[in-house]
Design a protein around this motif. Structure first.
Motif, PDB file in Angstrom:
ATOM      1  N   MET A   1      20.354 -11.269  19.077  1.00 37.59           N
ATOM      2  CA  MET A   1      19.730 -10.088  19.706  1.00 37.59           C
ATOM      3  C   MET A   1      18.994  -9.293  18.628  1.00 37.59           C
ATOM      4  N   THR A   2      17.741  -8.942  18.863  1.00 43.56           N
ATOM      5  CA  THR A   2      16.931  -8.263  17.872  1.00 43.56           C
ATOM      6  C   THR A   2      17.204  -6.776  17.866  1.00 43.56           C
ATOM      7  N   ALA A   3      16.678  -6.096  16.792  1.00 45.61           N
ATOM      8  CA  ALA A   3      16.812  -4.642  16.700  1.00 45.61           C
ATOM      9  C   ALA A   3      16.106  -3.973  17.860  1.00 45.61           C
ATOM     10  N   HIS A   4      14.996  -4.579  18.300  1.00 42.40           N
ATOM     11  CA  HIS A   4      14.248  -3.998  19.418  1.00 42.40           C
ATOM     12  C   HIS A   4      15.081  -4.027  20.683  1.00 42.40           C
ATOM     13  N   GLN A   5      15.806  -5.119  20.904  1.00 40.57           N
ATOM     14  CA  GLN A   5      16.631  -5.242  22.102  1.00 40.57           C
ATOM     15  C   GLN A   5      17.821  -4.292  22.049  1.00 40.57           C
ATOM     16  N   ASN A   6      18.292  -4.007  20.853  1.00 40.07           N
ATOM     17  CA  ASN A   6      19.403  -3.072  20.705  1.00 40.07           C
ATOM     18  C   ASN A   6      18.965  -1.627  20.865  1.00 40.07           C
ATOM     19  N   GLY A   7      17.643  -1.378  20.827  1.00 39.33           N
ATOM     20  CA  GLY A   7      17.125  -0.024  20.958  1.00 39.33           C
ATOM     21  C   GLY A   7      17.209   0.770  19.666  1.00 39.33           C
ATOM     22  N   THR A   8      17.483   0.096  18.544  1.00 38.57           N
ATOM     23  CA  THR A   8      17.542   0.772  17.257  1.00 38.57           C
ATOM     24  C   THR A   8      16.176   0.706  16.610  1.00 38.57           C
ATOM     25  N   ILE A   9      16.139   1.144  15.330  1.00 40.01           N
ATOM     26  CA  ILE A   9      14.864   1.141  14.624  1.00 40.01           C
ATOM     27  C   ILE A   9      14.304  -0.277  14.598  1.00 40.01           C
ATOM     28  N   SER A  10      13.074  -0.384  15.028  1.00 36.69           N
ATOM     29  CA  SER A  10      12.499  -1.717  15.175  1.00 36.69           C
ATOM     30  C   SER A  10      11.273  -1.883  14.310  1.00 36.69           C
ATOM     31  N   SER A  11      11.239  -2.952  13.572  1.00 36.81           N
ATOM     32  CA  SER A  11      10.068  -3.282  12.768  1.00 36.81           C
ATOM     33  C   SER A  11      10.108  -4.754  12.434  1.00 36.81           C
ATOM     34  N   GLU A  12       8.945  -5.387  12.424  1.00 37.86           N
ATOM     35  CA  GLU A  12       8.887  -6.794  12.070  1.00 37.86           C
ATOM     36  C   GLU A  12       8.623  -6.958  10.586  1.00 37.86           C
ATOM     37  N   VAL A  13       8.621  -5.869   9.825  1.00 41.13           N
ATOM     38  CA  VAL A  13       8.392  -5.943   8.384  1.00 41.13           C
ATOM     39  C   VAL A  13       9.575  -5.320   7.646  1.00 41.13           C
ATOM     40  N   SER A  14       9.889  -5.870   6.492  1.00 40.73           N
ATOM     41  CA  SER A  14      10.983  -5.322   5.677  1.00 40.73           C
ATOM     42  C   SER A  14      10.439  -4.473   4.536  1.00 40.73           C
ATOM     43  N   ASP A  15       9.128  -4.611   4.270  1.00 37.03           N
ATOM     44  CA  ASP A  15       8.497  -3.791   3.241  1.00 37.03           C
ATOM     45  C   ASP A  15       7.017  -3.610   3.558  1.00 37.03           C
ATOM     46  N   PHE A  16       6.376  -2.729   2.806  1.00 41.56           N
ATOM     47  CA  PHE A  16       4.948  -2.475   2.966  1.00 41.56           C
ATOM     48  C   PHE A  16       4.240  -2.746   1.640  1.00 41.56           C
ATOM     49  N   LEU A  17       2.934  -2.988   1.736  1.00 44.90           N
ATOM     50  CA  LEU A  17       2.102  -3.191   0.554  1.00 44.90           C
ATOM     51  C   LEU A  17       1.147  -2.001   0.441  1.00 44.90           C
ATOM     52  N   LEU A  18       1.268  -1.237  -0.635  1.00 50.62           N
ATOM     53  CA  LEU A  18       0.393  -0.086  -0.869  1.00 50.62           C
ATOM     54  C   LEU A  18      -0.890  -0.568  -1.533  1.00 50.62           C
ATOM     55  N   ASN A  19      -1.981  -0.477  -0.822  1.00 48.11           N
ATOM     56  CA  ASN A  19      -3.253  -1.044  -1.266  1.00 48.11           C
ATOM     57  C   ASN A  19      -4.280   0.084  -1.406  1.00 48.11           C
ATOM     58  N   CYS A  20      -4.432   0.614  -2.632  1.00 50.14           N
ATOM     59  CA  CYS A  20      -5.323   1.771  -2.799  1.00 50.14           C
ATOM     60  C   CYS A  20      -6.352   1.527  -3.901  1.00 50.14           C
ATOM     61  N   PHE A  21      -7.497   2.164  -3.756  1.00 45.19           N
ATOM     62  CA  PHE A  21      -8.600   2.075  -4.704  1.00 45.19           C
ATOM     63  C   PHE A  21      -8.995   0.625  -4.994  1.00 45.19           C
ATOM     64  N   VAL A  22      -8.961  -0.214  -3.977  1.00 50.58           N
ATOM     65  CA  VAL A  22      -9.269  -1.636  -4.163  1.00 50.58           C
ATOM     66  C   VAL A  22     -10.745  -1.855  -4.493  1.00 50.58           C
ATOM     67  N   ARG A  23     -11.580  -0.909  -4.088  1.00 48.44           N
ATOM     68  CA  ARG A  23     -13.022  -1.058  -4.341  1.00 48.44           C
ATOM     69  C   ARG A  23     -13.366  -0.763  -5.801  1.00 48.44           C
ATOM     70  N   SER A  24     -12.447  -0.126  -6.505  1.00 48.65           N
ATOM     71  CA  SER A  24     -12.724   0.249  -7.906  1.00 48.65           C
ATOM     72  C   SER A  24     -11.476   0.004  -8.749  1.00 48.65           C
ATOM     73  N   HIS A  25     -11.123  -1.267  -8.899  1.00 46.60           N
ATOM     74  CA  HIS A  25      -9.898  -1.630  -9.606  1.00 46.60           C
ATOM     75  C   HIS A  25      -9.926  -1.191 -11.066  1.00 46.60           C
ATOM     76  N   THR A  26     -11.080  -1.341 -11.729  1.00 45.91           N
ATOM     77  CA  THR A  26     -11.163  -0.937 -13.144  1.00 45.91           C
ATOM     78  C   THR A  26     -11.001   0.578 -13.281  1.00 45.91           C
ATOM     79  N   TRP A  27     -11.398   1.306 -12.244  1.00 45.79           N
ATOM     80  CA  TRP A  27     -11.274   2.770 -12.270  1.00 45.79           C
ATOM     81  C   TRP A  27      -9.812   3.186 -12.242  1.00 45.79           C
ATOM     82  N   GLN A  28      -8.945   2.337 -11.662  1.00 43.20           N
ATOM     83  CA  GLN A  28      -7.512   2.655 -11.607  1.00 43.20           C
ATOM     84  C   GLN A  28      -6.950   2.914 -12.996  1.00 43.20           C
ATOM     85  N   LEU A  29      -7.267   2.046 -13.951  1.00 40.21           N
ATOM     86  CA  LEU A  29      -6.754   2.195 -15.305  1.00 40.21           C
ATOM     87  C   LEU A  29      -7.315   3.442 -15.977  1.00 40.21           C
ATOM     88  N   SER A  30      -8.593   3.743 -15.703  1.00 37.77           N
ATOM     89  CA  SER A  30      -9.208   4.946 -16.272  1.00 37.77           C
ATOM     90  C   SER A  30      -8.555   6.209 -15.711  1.00 37.77           C
TER      91      SER A  30
END
Length: 315
Positions: free
Chosen positions: A1-30
């Motif tokens: 039985m899934t978390a969704h069926q139990n009515g508890t917190i439901s998510s199909e992911v266990s973690d997230f990927l933080l993806n920021c400033f991808v258009r300017s990767h070299t700027w990240q270091l600066s």
């Protein structure tokens, strides 16, 4: 039985990927260099301020206790946001666990509300000091500070609790890439395949009612202060009265201006780069935290003298 069926917190992911400033990767270091310097400055300056107020008996007064609360909030906010951002920039550690993401979301929202509320209490402190100076010692007491701290904590923690709860109960359908460096409510809930209208409405309502009401009360306090100051006839009284409010007013102005700019960039997001709101959000957590203790040390003679006395004892 899934978390969704139990009515508890439901998510199909266990973690997230933080993806920021991808258009300017070299700027990240600066950008990471000034960001890390600001972070260490904020940590060091707030640490020095807290130690000075704690060790100096002359600073054991309600006004400085309130300033200590503000410094503690700044430290927690900085530690919640900046180390993770630097880890992304330096080591590509973009993953954040499901629960850590919502914990970060809660702390950011809760402590921002606490900062706003602390400013309101500090404005009331200055109002009593200038408009009712004879009654100040009987109104602004240590007991008042304790009650204010309990109110700040209770109000902020309660009203912001539904934000991460609502977001964590959404279904993410395997989507895990957050287009941000931090877990903001809007960035995370955007990944959901559910209707997020309630999330957005609640965030909007809390933002305007909590922060809005605080700013209105702060503005009212300073209007009454200004009116009282302009009635003073004694030579130099106006300058002296305004100088006691100067540090607080500068910080409130900076605090509200950055928030206003951030909101405006979200409103006109189609006309600005998507990186701009992310950048402003990060800077808001670190610049203000660094500015707060510096402004008070520079403009408050008692704190400056307290630091000098501690340095002499250390030598």
């Amino acid at each position: 039985m899934t978390a969704h069926q139990n009515g508890t917190i439901s998510s199909e992911v266990s973690d997230f990927l933080l993806n920021c400033f991808v258009r300017s990767h070299t700027w990240q270091l600066s950008f990471s260099l000034p960001l890390s310097l600001l972070f260490f400055l904020a940590m060091g300056a707030n640490g020095v301020l807290l130690i000075t107020i704690w060790l100096e008996a002359s600073l054991h007064e309600p006004m400085y206790y309130l300033l200590s609360i503000l410094s503690l909030l700044d430290i927690v906010l900085c530690l919640t946001v900046i180390p993770k951002v630097l880890a992304i920039f330096w080591f590509e550690l973009k993953y954040i666990s499901f629960y850590a993401c919502f914990l970060q979301m809660y702390i950011m929202n809760c402590f921002l509300a606490m900062e706003s509320c602390t400013f309101m209490v500090m404005a009331y402190d200055r109002y009593v000091a200038i408009c009712h100076p004879l009654r100040y010692p009987s109104i602004i007491t240590d007991q008042f500070v304790v009650k204010a701290a309990v109110f700040i904590l209770a109000r902020s923690s309660i009203v912001t609790m539904p934000i991460p709860i609502l977001s964590s109960r959404l279904h993410y359908c395997g989507r895990k890439v957050i287009e941000n460096c931090i877990c903001t409510n809007m960035s995370v809930s955007r990944l959901s395949c559910d209707d997020v209208t309630i999330n957005r409405l609640y965030q909007f309502a809390i933002g305007w009612t909590v922060l809005g009401s605080d700013l209105i009360l702060i503005f009212l306090s300073y209007t009454l202060i200004l009116r009282a100051v302009l009635r003073l006839k004694a030579e130099g009284a106006v300058a002296k009265a305004l100088s006691t409010c100067g540090s607080h007013f500068i910080l409130i102005l900076f605090f509200s201006t950055i928030l206003l700019v951030f909101v405006l960039t979200l409103v006109v997001k189609k006309k600005v780069s998507p990186d701009v709101p992310i950048l402003l959000n990060i800077l808001h957590h670190v610049i203000f935290s660094a500015l707060n203790p510096i402004v008070y040390v520079v403009r408050t003679q008692e704190i400056k003298q307290g630091i000098q006395r501690l340095l002499k004892k250390g030598c």
